[in-house]
Motif scaffolding. Structure first.
Motif, PDB file in Angstrom:
ATOM      1  N   LEU A   1      -2.465  -6.567   1.531  1.00  0.00           N
ATOM      2  CA  LEU A   1      -1.058  -6.559   1.943  1.00  0.00           C
ATOM      3  C   LEU A   1      -0.349  -7.844   1.533  1.00  0.00           C
ATOM      4  O   LEU A   1       0.877  -7.888   1.464  1.00  0.00           O
ATOM      5  CB  LEU A   1      -0.958  -6.384   3.460  1.00  0.00           C
TER       6      LEU A   1
ATOM      7  N   THR B   1       0.825  -1.207   0.000  1.00  0.00           N
ATOM      8  CA  THR B   1       0.000   0.000   0.000  1.00  0.00           C
ATOM      9  C   THR B   1       0.860   1.258   0.000  1.00  0.00           C
ATOM     10  O   THR B   1       0.346   2.349   0.163  1.00  0.00           O
ATOM     11  CB  THR B   1      -0.912   0.032   1.223  1.00  0.00           C
TER      12      THR B   1
ATOM     13  N   VAL C   1       2.068   0.066   7.324  1.00  0.00           N
ATOM     14  CA  VAL C   1       0.978   0.803   6.678  1.00  0.00           C
ATOM     15  C   VAL C   1       0.693   2.060   7.488  1.00  0.00           C
ATOM     16  O   VAL C   1       0.464   1.989   8.696  1.00  0.00           O
ATOM     17  CB  VAL C   1      -0.301  -0.051   6.598  1.00  0.00           C
TER      18      VAL C   1
END
Lengths: 501, 263
Positions: free
Chosen positions: B138, B15, B48
């Motif tokens: 992910l 991400t 993240v």
């Protein structure tokens, strides 16, 4: 789903059906359910029976890698018929008539019962033998015939048990599911003698002995009766054929031995074409009994000289169905092929049994079908959309993809809308208000935090007004602060602070 | 067995450069803040960078399921306003994500606002339940957690049958260090919570919850884990009343636990 063609003519919704006399004044679902939950014998019977059928169904479905395609094909066939219902019904009537059958149209239960009774009287018959049929239960045909002095004999084993026991069916496929075999033996010994050949004195509760007693009792009725009455699982428009699917062979007896056959068929049973049977005759047995094929499939198209009934009547029944058809979302319930897979997987049905639903259509499909067929005037029909935890097991099991949870939610909004301003609607409006501005939510959370700090680590076992929860469940302790308060302090930057300070 | 491993965290999360928002859900935000906190810790540990847009409130599921879908319309609009600009939205609740992905669409379609329906349809696929986000977005199953306890997992209905998370939560749990994961009999059966069903049909709800609790007790687990705190409050409320000592815990809290910061 395949693309749905525009209906050739807009359906004109008919009126909802009247609640049958048997179910008038039925209490709300949760009150009826409470009594059923206390019946420990019934709970054990239902638990055992639904598990057995459920497991069998899972195995039968898992065998077919193209099950989802079959489901889509079944749903598409039913949707095609429903979207052009008037056209297919007219074609069905033409084909049936060309085959030598007489077609009657019935707006409601009273009209259908009167048509059947007139035919029985014209034949000067004092009794009829019956194939297991949901629609004749829906219209309470047996009661209407009996009131006119005509005996209607149920010949399906489970329906016989229900009839002899002066009971009501509690399941679509297995109407005596709430009875165990010892209860069945007692019913046979007590009741059979009054209406025909008595049960053997030494009858045990062995399934084979019970079946033999029923077979002997029924045989004399099959051979004597001059009028048979059935429903139909499917009505094929392009060939004018009716189809009955069954397991015991009693249906075949009723459909072939009497001189006169009367079939009452809900108008939603029509299928456009013979080819549609391919998918549906795979979907139905695997979903209902967990079998690859049902033992007996009888298909007849009008009258054949010297073979089977020489007078064939078909009563096409509305009884609220066009009312359902007029609803864009709700009409998918008319796809139902009465397999009862949704009942067998439903954790609510498994605990309450069928009687609590106040209709011959119980379980998840009953919870969406009855309030649509009958409207939401009565206590029971208003409460049925809430007879579900919305767990979705019914939707997964449905062979024609009826989104029962979605329909339940839609019906809830109709009932809530009809009720107007109530304590609940006020609370819901307050909820919208609260959540329409994060500052209001933050203020409410502060109150929760105060409560949390007051309670501390003590377990909450009772809160005034929350008895329905705390009678059997502890409550979670409110936390001293909300997540958003924590976030504002620990990660502060975020986007907007939103704490209303 | 418990030595630290380097391969659990992708060096560059998939991400990277994307904007990821946490939808805490109103229940978690108000009643179970430990769950969104654990989600934040877990996601940050996996590299993240997660944002909590403070204008978020509630998905409106309780209104919709109670028959007040039209009252939920302002909340649907708020949801797309708040989250529409993010590349991914993650929520520690199968039920609320189910509401966003399935029910918002219908509510928006039934409103007169065509552009809202388009925005809802466009955002829906980017809203993930926690286990979906971890496994699908992910691409991790081993999140580097440690939880040396006997645990049994209850798949909640909406995560199972609305979202089809399948065995993603189990795959994540199996990779947790020291965990003794035991199978829950009849796991896929509803616990009987069902929102207002728990109050409107309390007798049936408690009957269903009692059967679920009995199965949980039978596993000998110390901890019952699930992806929805509402179901856990119901089953946990019964386990508590029975004085079983079994602790209900959200999946996020187990996955956030490490040797250094045990749950």
């Amino acid at each position: 789903m395949t693309t749905t063609p525009t209906p050739s003519r807009p359906p004109v919704p008919g009126p909802p059906q009247d609640t049958s006399p048997t179910f008038v004044g039925m209490p709300t679902f949760h009150r009826a359910a409470r009594a059923a939950l206390d019946d420990t014998q019934q709970r054990r019977n239902l638990h055992h029976a639904t598990r057995t059928i459920r497991d069998k169904r899972s195995r039968a479905v898992a065998e077919l890698p193209h099950w989802e395609e079959l489901r889509r094909a079944g749903a598409a066939a039913k949707d095609e018929a429903l979207d052009h219902l008037a056209d297919y019904l007219i074609r069905l009537e033409e084909r049936l008539t060309a085959g030598g059958a007489t077609v009657h149209w019935a707006r409601d239960a009273a009209e259908a019962n009167r048509i059947v009774l007139d035919i029985v009287r014209a034949k000067e018959a004092e009794e009829v033998v019956k194939v297991k049929s949901m629609v004749t239960q829906e219209i309470e045909l047996n009661e209407a015939l009996e009131a006119a002095g005509v005996n209607a004999w149920e010949t399906d084993l489970a329906e016989l048990i229900v009839q002899l026991g002066h009971d009501r069916p509690s399941h679509i496929l297995v109407p005596a599911i709430h009875r165990n075999r010892r209860e069945i033996r007692d019913i046979f010994q007590r009741e059979m003698a009054a209406v025909g050949r008595p049960a053997p004195k030494d009858l045990t509760d062995e399934p084979s002995r019970l079946a033999e007693a029923a077979r002997l009792h029924l045989r004399e009725k099959f051979l004597r009766a001059r009028v048979g009455v059935s429903g139909a699982n499917f009505a094929i428009a392009d060939t004018g054929s009716l189809v009955v699917v069954e397991s015991e062979g009693n249906g075949r007896m009723c459909l072939t031995l009497p001189e006169t056959l009367i079939s009452v068929v809900g108008i939603e049973k029509v299928l456009p074409s013979w080819d549609d049977l391919g998918a549906l005759l795979q979907l139905l047995p695997r979903s209902s009994t967990g079998e690859r094929m049902n033992p007996y499939t009888t298909i007849w198209s009008g009258v054949h000289e010297g073979d089977g009934p020489q007078e064939v009547h078909v009563v096409l029944l509305d009884n609220g169905r066009t009312h359902v058809l007029g609803d864009r979302l709700g009409r998918q319930a008319l796809r139902c092929i009465r397999c009862s897979a949704c009942l067998n997987v439903c954790p609510v049905y498994e605990r309450t049994g069928g009687h609590a639903y106040g209709s011959v259509y119980p379980g998840p499909i009953g919870a969406v079908l009855n309030p649509q067929l009958r409207g939401t005037e009565s206590d029971i029909d208003r409460s049925l959309p809430w007879a579900s935890s919305l767990c979705g097991a019914c939707y997964d099991a449905c062979p024609v993809g009826i989104d029962i949870p979605e329909l339940l939610v839609e019906l809830r909004s109709r009932v809530a809308g009809d009720r107007g301003r109530t304590a609940e609607s006020v609370a819901m409006a307050a909820t919208t208000w609260l959540f329409s501005d994060p500052r209001r939510l933050t203020a409410a959370q502060r109150a929760t935090g105060v409560a949390g700090r007051l309670v501390g680590d003590r377990t909450i076992r009772s809160v005034p007004g929350l008895g329905a929860w705390t009678n059997a469940r502890d409550l979670p302790n409110p936390p001293p602060e909300s997540f958003r308060t924590w976030w504002a302090r620990e990660r502060g930057g975020g986007t907007r602070e939103g704490s209303g300070r | 067995m418990l030595e630290p491993r380097d391969d659990v965290v992708p060096s560059e999360p998939r991400t990277s450069g994307q904007r990821v928002a946490l939808f805490a859900t109103c229940f978690n935000d108000t009643l179970w803040p430990e769950t969104p906190k654990a989600t934040v810790h877990l996601l940050e540990r996996l590299g993240v960078s997660v944002d909590f847009p403070a204008d978020q409130t509630c998905c409106g599921q309780m209104l919709t399921n109670s028959g007040y879908g039209s009252s939920a319309l302002p909340l649907v609009r708020r949801f797309v306003d708040v989250f529409g600009g993010y590349d991914a939205v993650v929520a520690p609740s199968g039920s609320c994500v189910g509401s966003v992905r399935v029910q918002h669409r219908r509510i928006a379609e039934e409103s007169d606002d065509d552009s809202l329906a388009d925005r809802v349809a466009e955002l829906g696929p980017r809203v993930y339940e926690l286990s979906e986000f971890l496994v699908d977005v992910l691409g991790v199953e081993d999140v580097g957690a440690s939880f040396p306890h006997r645990v049994t997992y209850h798949p909640t209905c909406h995560s199972l049958r609305m979202l089809r998370v399948d065995d993603r939560p189990l795959r994540l749990l199996r990779a947790v260090r020291g965990i003794d994961l035991v199978e829950l009999p009849e796991a896929q059966e509803c616990c009987g919570f069902g929102g207002t069903f728990a109050l409107k049909n309390a007798d049936i709800s408690i009957s269903m919850g009692s059967d679920k609790a009995r199965h949980v007790v039978g596993t000998g687990a110390e901890v019952l884990v699930a992806g929805d705190n509402s179901c856990l409050a119901h089953i946990g409320g019964i386990l508590g009343r029975w004085r079983t000592g079994i602790r209900p815990m959200h999946l996020a809290e187990i996955l956030a636990a490490t040797e250094g910061t045990p749950a």
